[in-house]
Design an enzyme around this catalytic site. Structure first.
Site, mmCIF file in Angstrom:
data_model
loop_
_atom_site.group_PDB
_atom_site.id
_atom_site.type_symbol
_atom_site.label_atom_id
_atom_site.label_comp_id
_atom_site.label_asym_id
_atom_site.label_seq_id
_atom_site.Cartn_x
_atom_site.Cartn_y
_atom_site.Cartn_z
ATOM 1 N N ASP A 76 0.862 -1.327 -0.027
ATOM 2 C CA ASP A 76 0.084 0.177 -0.020
ATOM 3 C C ASP A 76 0.736 1.172 -0.022
ATOM 4 O OD1 ASP A 76 0.605 -0.749 2.662
ATOM 5 O OD2 ASP A 76 -0.840 0.519 3.425
ATOM 6 N N GLU A 141 0.021 -0.654 5.837
ATOM 7 C CA GLU A 141 1.041 -0.205 6.770
ATOM 8 C C GLU A 141 0.960 1.219 7.071
ATOM 9 O OE1 GLU A 141 4.908 1.139 8.295
ATOM 10 O OE2 GLU A 141 3.912 1.762 6.117
HETATM 11 ZN ZN LIG Z 1 6.767 1.983 4.190
#
Ligand SMILES: [Zn+2]
Length: 399
Positions: A76, A141
């Site tokens: 992501d 994340e």
């Molecule tokens: Zn990162």
């Protein structure tokens, strides 16, 4: 069949997947397509939790006889910001002057692209590492990080997965590739101190109890003396007051409440528990001081509220992992990297509960910025470092 040995090509395909958290954007499918021909079995568990978007993740394993290395990361990316400000479109992977532009180029599709290229080259040359390699890749994340690495680790461990070492491919180098390996991280903790006073007229302070005076004593105690002078592996613990809020629009009114919020980054002198106790202690002592509150008989009336979960401090002590990675960097770039614990927290703080973990990836200068980009030459260099590491950590030879 052509294996994914070219990191720039791997990265270009990944950048073209618009995987802004929480969207998968085709990025995990792309990884699956690259990894299956390399002999990985790929699973893509989706995790959910009330109040947060469902997140797709990926776990891929290539089994062999020997130790188990895990590469961890995320596909992501953060939003592009002002798209018009980009010199080259953020999901096009255009190359100009030797640099590939795109969101995620360094944070951290680039690291994943290089690791896969390194494994592919190793397989092409040697037939495969003497052990197991897995990729633990989350799509969460940069977002709330609730349906990502923590759950993925638990999910894999519950299936019986065990790892001997892990590399996180976050961009760890400040200026040039090979500058820095992260071997630990400071802990992080945030809290608010709320002082309750008594509202009144600014001209009659003896009838009121100004909470701003009390808060000044307490904040003073948070800042002095220093918590420690740092340790061999860590910089000194530091507390930053990040906000002071009174919310009082009138100049002639003593307010009823005042709040200070702080964040503390602590080293291995402390645990989350001992630093919390230290802060409590400092506040209790300061509450009785009269410096800013002459004539007041009572101590400052305050509450301390801890915010979020603490991030725990950790330091990896695994000579084989650290030495092999350092010497791989030195062999490829010609200089030894520094071993650092600086910077913010990362998913390594979760992995450390399962196996020794270090972080090493690209140069971080442009991460999260407009015009995020990576030198194509750096992709080749990082791939060679990872490849060298795989050879040396497993020991050369055929499976
Ligand atoms: Zn990162």
């Amino acid at each position: 069949m052509k294996l994914p040995t070219d990191p720039a090509q791997n990265l270009a395909v990944l950048i073209r997947c618009p995987s802004v958290t929480p969207a998968e954007g085709g990025a995990l499918q792309t990884l699956e397509d690259m990894l299956e021909p390399l002999g990985f079995s790929v699973e893509r568990p989706v995790f959910s939790e009330d109040g947060t978007p469902d997140i797709e993740n990926l776990y891929a394993r290539r089994s062999g006889n020997g130790p188990h290395l895990m590469f961890a990361g995320h596909t992501d990316v953060v939003p592009v910001g002002d798209e018009a400000a980009w010199t080259h479109p953020p999901f096009a992977a255009e190359i100009a002057n030797g640099e590939m532009y795109g969101r995620g180029a360094v944070d951290m599709k680039g690291g994943i692209a290089c690791f896969i290229a390194a494994v592919a080259r190793h397989i092409e040359k040697n037939g495969g590492p003497k052990g197991s390699v897995s990729l633990l890749i989350t799509g969460d994340e940069e977002g709330p990080a609730i349906n990502g690495t923590v759950k993925l680790l638990d999910w894999a461990a519950a299936k019986g997965e065990r790892w001997d070492a892990s590399i996180v491919g976050e961009p760890t180098n400040p200026d040039a590739l090979g500058d820095m390996i992260k071997i630990g991280r400071r802990g992080s903790l945030s809290g608010s101190v709320i002082v309750n006073g008594r509202q009144g007229h600014a001209a009659y302070p003896h009838l009121a109890d100004n909470p701003v005076r009390g808060l000044m004593s307490l904040v003073d105690a948070l800042l002095h003396p220093v918590f420690d002078k740092g340790t061999r592996d860590f910089q000194p613990t530091n507390l930053e007051v990040t906000s002071i809020d009174v919310g009082n629009p009138a100049t002639n009114v003593i307010p009823a409440r005042a709040t200070a919020t702080f964040n503390i980054r602590f080293n291995d002198t402390w645990t989350a528990e001992t630093i919390q106790a230290e802060i409590h202690n400092r506040l209790d002592q300061a509450a009785g001081r009269k410096k800013y509150r002459p004539g007041k008989k009572t101590a400052v009336d305050y509450e301390l509220v801890w915010r979020d979960r603490p991030s725990h401090v950790f330091l990896t002590r695994d000579d084989k992992l650290i030495d092999t990675l350092s010497s791989s960097v030195a062999a490829v770039v010609g200089k030894s990297p520094s071993l650092s614990t600086s910077g913010g927290t990362s998913d390594a703080r979760f992995i450390k509960d399962f196996c020794p973990v270090v972080e090493f990836g690209l140069v971080g200068k442009t991460m999260h910025m407009v015009d995020e980009r990576v030198a194509v030459a750096d992709l080749e260099t990082l791939t060679r470092i990872y490849e060298r590491f795989i050879e040396d950590w497993f020991g050369q030879g055929l499976t």
